[in-house]
Design a protein around this motif. Sequence first.
Motif, PDB file in Angstrom:
ATOM      1  N   GLY A   1      10.003   3.156  -5.564  1.00  0.00           N
ATOM      2  CA  GLY A   1       8.929   2.793  -4.655  1.00  0.00           C
ATOM      3  C   GLY A   1       8.804   3.639  -3.412  1.00  0.00           C
ATOM      4  O   GLY A   1       7.805   3.547  -2.705  1.00  0.00           O
TER       5      GLY A   1
ATOM      6  N   PRO B   1       0.818  -1.213   0.000  1.00  0.00           N
ATOM      7  CA  PRO B   1       0.000   0.000   0.000  1.00  0.00           C
ATOM      8  C   PRO B   1       0.856   1.268   0.000  1.00  0.00           C
ATOM      9  O   PRO B   1       1.971   1.265   0.540  1.00  0.00           O
ATOM     10  N   ALA B   2       0.339   2.318  -0.575  1.00  0.00           N
ATOM     11  CA  ALA B   2       1.004   3.617  -0.531  1.00  0.00           C
ATOM     12  C   ALA B   2       0.808   4.254   0.844  1.00  0.00           C
ATOM     13  O   ALA B   2      -0.164   3.951   1.533  1.00  0.00           O
ATOM     14  N   GLY B   3       1.758   5.099   1.214  1.00  0.00           N
ATOM     15  CA  GLY B   3       1.586   5.881   2.431  1.00  0.00           C
ATOM     16  C   GLY B   3       2.158   5.254   3.683  1.00  0.00           C
ATOM     17  O   GLY B   3       1.951   5.770   4.778  1.00  0.00           O
TER      18      GLY B   3
ATOM     19  N   TYR C   1       8.016   7.806   2.318  1.00  0.00           N
ATOM     20  CA  TYR C   1       6.855   6.923   2.375  1.00  0.00           C
ATOM     21  C   TYR C   1       6.828   6.019   1.141  1.00  0.00           C
ATOM     22  O   TYR C   1       7.383   6.377   0.096  1.00  0.00           O
ATOM     23  N   THR C   2       6.176   4.885   1.280  1.00  0.00           N
ATOM     24  CA  THR C   2       5.903   4.095   0.076  1.00  0.00           C
ATOM     25  C   THR C   2       4.968   4.919  -0.797  1.00  0.00           C
ATOM     26  O   THR C   2       4.066   5.597  -0.300  1.00  0.00           O
ATOM     27  N   CYS C   3       5.210   4.840  -2.113  1.00  0.00           N
ATOM     28  CA  CYS C   3       4.421   5.676  -3.025  1.00  0.00           C
ATOM     29  C   CYS C   3       3.466   4.856  -3.880  1.00  0.00           C
ATOM     30  O   CYS C   3       2.840   5.378  -4.788  1.00  0.00           O
ATOM     31  N   GLY C   4       3.346   3.552  -3.594  1.00  0.00           N
ATOM     32  CA  GLY C   4       2.409   2.717  -4.336  1.00  0.00           C
ATOM     33  C   GLY C   4       3.067   1.962  -5.477  1.00  0.00           C
ATOM     34  O   GLY C   4       2.624   0.882  -5.844  1.00  0.00           O
ATOM     35  N   ALA C   5       4.127   2.532  -6.036  1.00  0.00           N
ATOM     36  CA  ALA C   5       4.862   1.845  -7.097  1.00  0.00           C
ATOM     37  C   ALA C   5       5.707   0.731  -6.475  1.00  0.00           C
ATOM     38  O   ALA C   5       6.008   0.761  -5.281  1.00  0.00           O
TER      39      ALA C   5
END
Lengths: 361, 361, 361, 361
Positions: free
Chosen positions: A69, A30-32, A74-78
Amino acid sequence: MSSTYGENLKLSIFGQSHGAGIGMTLDGIPAGLPVDLDTLQAFLNRRAPGQNEYSTTRKEEDRPEFLAGLHNGYTCGAPIAALIRNNNTRSGDYSNLKDCPRPGHADYTAQVKYGGFQDPAGGGHFSGRLTAPLCIAGGLCKQWLQQMGIEVSAHILCIDGECDDPFDPMTPQLEQVGSDFPVLSVEAGERMKQKISQAKSQLDSVGGIIECAVTGLPAGLGDPMFGGMESRIAQIVYGIPAVKSVDFGMGYAVGYARGSQCNDAFVVENGQIRTVTNRCGGILGGITNGMPLIFQAAIKPTPSIAMPQQSVSLSKTENTTLEIHGRHDPCIVPRAVPVVEAAAAIAIFDAYLTRCRETGR
Amino acid sequence: MSSTYGENLKLSIFGQSHGAGIGMTLDGIPAGLPVDLDTLQAFLNRRAPGQNEYSTTRKEEDRPEFLAGLHNGYTCGAPIAALIRNNNTRSGDYSNLKDCPRPGHADYTAQVKYGGFQDPAGGGHFSGRLTAPLCIAGGLCKQWLQQMGIEVSAHILCIDGECDDPFDPMTPQLEQVGSDFPVLSVEAGERMKQKISQAKSQLDSVGGIIECAVTGLPAGLGDPMFGGMESRIAQIVYGIPAVKSVDFGMGYAVGYARGSQCNDAFVVENGQIRTVTNRCGGILGGITNGMPLIFQAAIKPTPSIAMPQQSVSLSKTENTTLEIHGRHDPCIVPRAVPVVEAAAAIAIFDAYLTRCRETGR
Amino acid sequence: MSSTYGENLKLSIFGQSHGAGIGMTLDGIPAGLPVDLDTLQAFLNRRAPGQNEYSTTRKEEDRPEFLAGLHNGYTCGAPIAALIRNNNTRSGDYSNLKDCPRPGHADYTAQVKYGGFQDPAGGGHFSGRLTAPLCIAGGLCKQWLQQMGIEVSAHILCIDGECDDPFDPMTPQLEQVGSDFPVLSVEAGERMKQKISQAKSQLDSVGGIIECAVTGLPAGLGDPMFGGMESRIAQIVYGIPAVKSVDFGMGYAVGYARGSQCNDAFVVENGQIRTVTNRCGGILGGITNGMPLIFQAAIKPTPSIAMPQQSVSLSKTENTTLEIHGRHDPCIVPRAVPVVEAAAAIAIFDAYLTRCRETGR
Amino acid sequence: MSSTYGENLKLSIFGQSHGAGIGMTLDGIPAGLPVDLDTLQAFLNRRAPGQNEYSTTRKEEDRPEFLAGLHNGYTCGAPIAALIRNNNTRSGDYSNLKDCPRPGHADYTAQVKYGGFQDPAGGGHFSGRLTAPLCIAGGLCKQWLQQMGIEVSAHILCIDGECDDPFDPMTPQLEQVGSDFPVLSVEAGERMKQKISQAKSQLDSVGGIIECAVTGLPAGLGDPMFGGMESRIAQIVYGIPAVKSVDFGMGYAVGYARGSQCNDAFVVENGQIRTVTNRCGGILGGITNGMPLIFQAAIKPTPSIAMPQQSVSLSKTENTTLEIHGRHDPCIVPRAVPVVEAAAAIAIFDAYLTRCRETGR
C-alpha cells in the motif's frame, strides 16, 4: 463485523496476543497521501509497554512492517497492510486460563462464543495488544488530518479519582499535554502516579478517564442518525478493550441540566459563525459545527490484578480461586491515550472521506 | 452510512419532519417471524406526543402502514417497509429557521453540510420525529427477542438531577417500571414532573438519563473489537437525536475505581456459571456473559426553548435574537424511553443474527 | 444483502408484486442534485407494461410518489424514498402457484428458502415488477450522469436469434436507438416482432440480448479486484430477474481469440490518449479507460408460457401438469432495456462517488 | 470496496506484485472449522506458475504463512490472516512500463486513477499474482464446503476455439477432470496445448473459457435481487483479472431460445423434487434449486505478448512502439481454473452463512 470498521475506509485488524503476529489492512485510502514512518513510530511508541515504572515491564517491539500500500513514501491506492511480529511472549504464564477465566476479562465469553476453539494465550484476539495495529491505522489518519490543519490530542483527565484540568472547550490547550505523562497539570500527574503506585503495591489496579479534543475541524463533517460523529466515534472507541463510557461535550451532565444551560448561542465573530460556548462538544445533529470536537472515554482498571480472586473451573464446573501471575500494567490509562487518539483520527478521516464524496471537496 | 444501520439486518430510515411521510425499510430479517401489530402500536404509542401535560400538545398519528415484508401475520423474507404519513404539520412555525439557526439544533450544521439544499421545516431529517420509524423496527425486534425470552426495558433514571432508583444490576425489576410515567419509584416520578413543570413555566426545558436493561440474554452475543455489544449499541443509541452519553455497567465510574472494585467474580450457581456482581453491565470483551445487559443514555434538554436566545442571521451574517414559537416538549426524556429500548432491541437482534450465522443456532 | 446495493449510495428495494406497494430508499446521494420528475416519468414509462401488442395487456401505473429526500426540486441530502402503489392486481390468477411451482420461476426456491412463509402472489418479491423501483433509482442516476455529459443507452441486440446491428464500440450510435422499439435497425426490429408474435401464437415466449453503451465516461472510474466496473455492473445487472449472462467488450469471444486480437493499442489523438480499438469495452483492470463502456446482458424467455408444463404438487409430492393463465409478456426484452440502463447508471454513479471520495473531484 | 468482498465473511486482499508480500484477511468465519494446510497447499500449487511448459518459467513460492485466526488446526473465531512473501521478482523487467502502458493491462488506467502514485512494478496491485491470496481464502472455503458434501470443480472448456466436452449439467463428471491439465477429454487437452504452443511461437497468447460446477448444494442458498447467486458469483469472478464474461446455465444462449427450450420442468424423483433438465444452471430467482450450479467464465488472452505493439509515452504524449520482455504465460487459462473455483467457493460459503443466519441451520 467484529474486527472491521469503516464506511469509506475499511480497517480490518487481525492477530492474537501470542500468535505469529498482529496487524491490519486498511483499504479505501486515496492515493498520493504522504506517510512519515518516523512520526508514525514515535506515535506507536507512546502506546508501547515497558516505558516507565507505571506500566508492565514487558518489552514489545511495536515496529510495523508495511507489506503493501505504500510506494516511494506515499500511499499508492492499493490496500495498506502492516504487520507487527510477536516476540517476547511467555505463553506459560497463561496456561491455566483456558480452564479458569479471569474476572473482568473475555476469557469466559470467548469460551462460550467460540465453543472452546478460541486461542486463549494472552487473551488471544481480545488482548489489549490488538490496539497496536489500531494505532498504525490511526497514526496514519492522524498524519493526514494534520496536513489539513486538524489536530487530534488526548490527555488523562482522571485516574482513580485524581483529576487533571479539563481542556478548555473553546480553545483546548493541546500543546500543553505532557509528552512523558499525558496530562495538562504536572502536579495532577504526580498525584495520579501515586494512585497507580499505591494500587500496584496493594496488588490492585486503577482506571481512569481520557479526554480527547480535535481542533481545526471544518463544520459539516458527519451524517444524520447512525452516521453522526457521536455514533462513528463511539463505535470505534468502544472497540478499544476496557472502555465502558463514551461522552460528548457536557456528556452525562446534560441529564442534570436545563436547555438554557446546554444550548450554545451562535455569534458572528470576524465574519465567521461560531458558538459562544461549546457545551455540545462541537457536534450538532451528529455533524461538526466548526468548534473543537471534545469527548471523554472511561477506561476500566486492568482486570488482571495480582490479589487472589474468586473464579470457576470450566471443566469441573466448580468454584476455585485464581491468582494471576505475569507482568501486567497496574494502570493502562496512560498507554490508552494514543489509542483513543488513533480511534478518533480513524473515525474523523472516514467522515472526511464521506464529505469528499458528497461535495467533491 | 447516515441513516442506515446493521450488520445482518439492514435498517434504512427515511423522511423529513414535514415531508409526505416518514418510514423505514428493514432487510435481512428471517422469514416466518410472527408480527403482532397491536403490540407494536401500543409500543409506538409510548413514543407518541400529546399524551400528557409533560409533552408537546401536537397530536401525531404514529400509525404505520406496512407496505411490504409481511404476509399472513408473519415476516415473509422480503424486505419489510413501513410508512407513517405526516399530518398535522404547521410549517409556518418554522419559516424563519432557515435563516436563523436554533441553538442546540442541527439547523446550522445541516445548512453547512447540505449547502442550503436541506429541508429545514421542523428540522427536516434531523427531527426527533424520525425516531418513530426507529421504533417500528425496534418494536418488531423487541417482539422477536421476547419470544426467545429476552426482555428489553428502560426507565427514567434522572431528570434535571431528580433521580429514580436504579435497576438492580443482578435482577433488574423490569415489571416495576410505570406504564404511565416510566420510573421505578412513583415518588421520584412526581419530583421529576415538578422539575418539568418548573422548567416549562420558566420557558426552559430539562434533560435526563435513561437506564436500559436487557434480561434473558444468552452468553456469547457480540463480537470482538468494533463488533462488541458496546460498539453496536452505542452506534445506534447515538443515532437518537439529543443523546450525549452512553455508558455500560459502572460506566463513567470505572475512572474513579480500582480493579478489585470493578471485576465481577465468577461463581457456579445451580450448575450455571454466573458472576457474583454485575459491574460490567453484562458485557466482557464486547460479548454478553449471560448476566443482565445494562446501559445508560443521557438525553440533553430540548433545545427548542421559548426564552429568547442569541443567534445569527445566516443571510446577513450578523447577530440577532431568536424566539422559538410552536409546540415543543419541555422534556423529551419520557418519550425517549421506548426509543432507547427500540435501539437496543435492534442492536441485540442484529448481534443475535450473527450468532446464528456463526453457530447455526 | 438481498435487496440492497451499493458502496457509497445505499439502494434498498422493497415490495411484493401484489402487496400494498413497491418502492425504494436511496441513501448517500449528495444534496443539491436537481431532479426532473417528468423526465423520470418518461423513463419509467419505457418499462411500463401494456404499451403495445408485444407486451402484457396489464396496465400498471408506475407513477412514484416521493416520500422523502427531495425539496424544491433538488435532493436535500436526506435519504430519498419513493413508493408506487400496486393496483390492478388479480391475485386469483396465482392461487394455485403456492402448491405448484412454475418452471423457470422462483416459486420453488422461495418455498424452500422461506419455509412456506413467502408471499407467492405474482411471484412476490421475485416479480419482475420489482424492476420498477430499480428504474426510479436508475432514472435519477441517469439524470445526474447526463449533467456530467455521461449517457447511458441500451438497445435490443437480439431476440430469439434475430439480431440488430451492434453498437460501434468506438462511437456507439446512441441517438439512433428507436424510441418505440429500441433497436438500431428498423428492419431488424420488424423481424424481432415477428419472432415475438410467432412465439405468442404458439403459447411460447422468447428471450434476447441487450447491449448497453455508456459514453462520456472519464478514465479512472472503478477499483481493483471486486470493485472493478465489471464486478459492480455484473452484480446489479444480475439482480434483474431473468438475466443469465453478462459480458463486457468482446465478452465470451475472448475465449476464441489471441492476445493480438484482444489488446487495444494506445494512440495519441489531439493530445488525448485513446485506444485504436475498443475490444475491452472501455474497462482495463476494472477501471474505465475513457473509451465507451460496453456490455451485454442476456435475458431468458418469460418462463410463464401458456402451453402445459410438467410440474409437481408440493403438498402431495407428486407430479402434475401446470397450465399458467393470466396476462404475461411473450417477451420481456423490450421492457428490460430501460432496466438494464437503470442498473448501469446506478453502478456508474456509485463508482463516480468513490472517485469523488478518492480525489476530491 | 475495491479489494474487499463479502456479506458475512469479509475478505480483504492486499499486496503488489513486487512489494514485500501479498496476502489476505478473512473475518467473519465461524470458530471450530478444521483446516488442512496440506490440502490447501496442493490447491495453491495448481495456481502456481512454472509447473509446465505452457506457463511462465517464473518460479513463485506460493506458501502462505498464517499469521492469525488458526489455533490447533481449527479456526479460532479471530480474523484469519495469511501472508505470502514475494521472492524472485525482477523489477528491472518493468522499468519502462510506468511511462509506456501495456495494451490490455491496467497500467494506463492505474496511472489515471492514482495520479501517478501507483506501484507500477509487475502491475502492482492489478497483477494476476493477487489471485494467490484469493486462492488461500477460496481453498479454505472449498474445504469447509467439502465437509458439507459440496464440491466445487472447474475445467477448461475452450482455449482459442479448441473445446473440451462440457459438463453434463445433471451430473457433472467432476472426478474426470484431469489433474495435470484440467480438461475432461485428454484429446481436447492436447489440441489446446498445441494452440498454446503455436501462439507462443508466434509471440502471441490465447484466451479461453472455464466451466465451473458445484454439486451437493442444498436448495435455498442465495437471496433475491442483488444477493442472488448470480450476482454474488459474478461480482467475485469478475474480480479475477482478465475475466470478460460470466454466464450461468444456458447463459448467452437464452437470447437465442424460447421459453419452452429454457424452462426446466419439475419432477418428483425418489420423493425428492428435482428438475428434468438443468438449463438454468441450478439457480432460480437467484436461489439454488438443489441441482448442480454451473457457470462459465471467459478469460482473455494474456495481454503481455512479445510481439511489438503500438503504445504511447505518457510523459511525452506521443506515439511509440512497445516491446514487452520478461517471462509471461502464453495462456493463463489453466492456472485460472483453481482461481475460478476459489472465487465460487468464497461466494457460496458466504451465501451459506446467510442461510445459517436466516434459518438457524
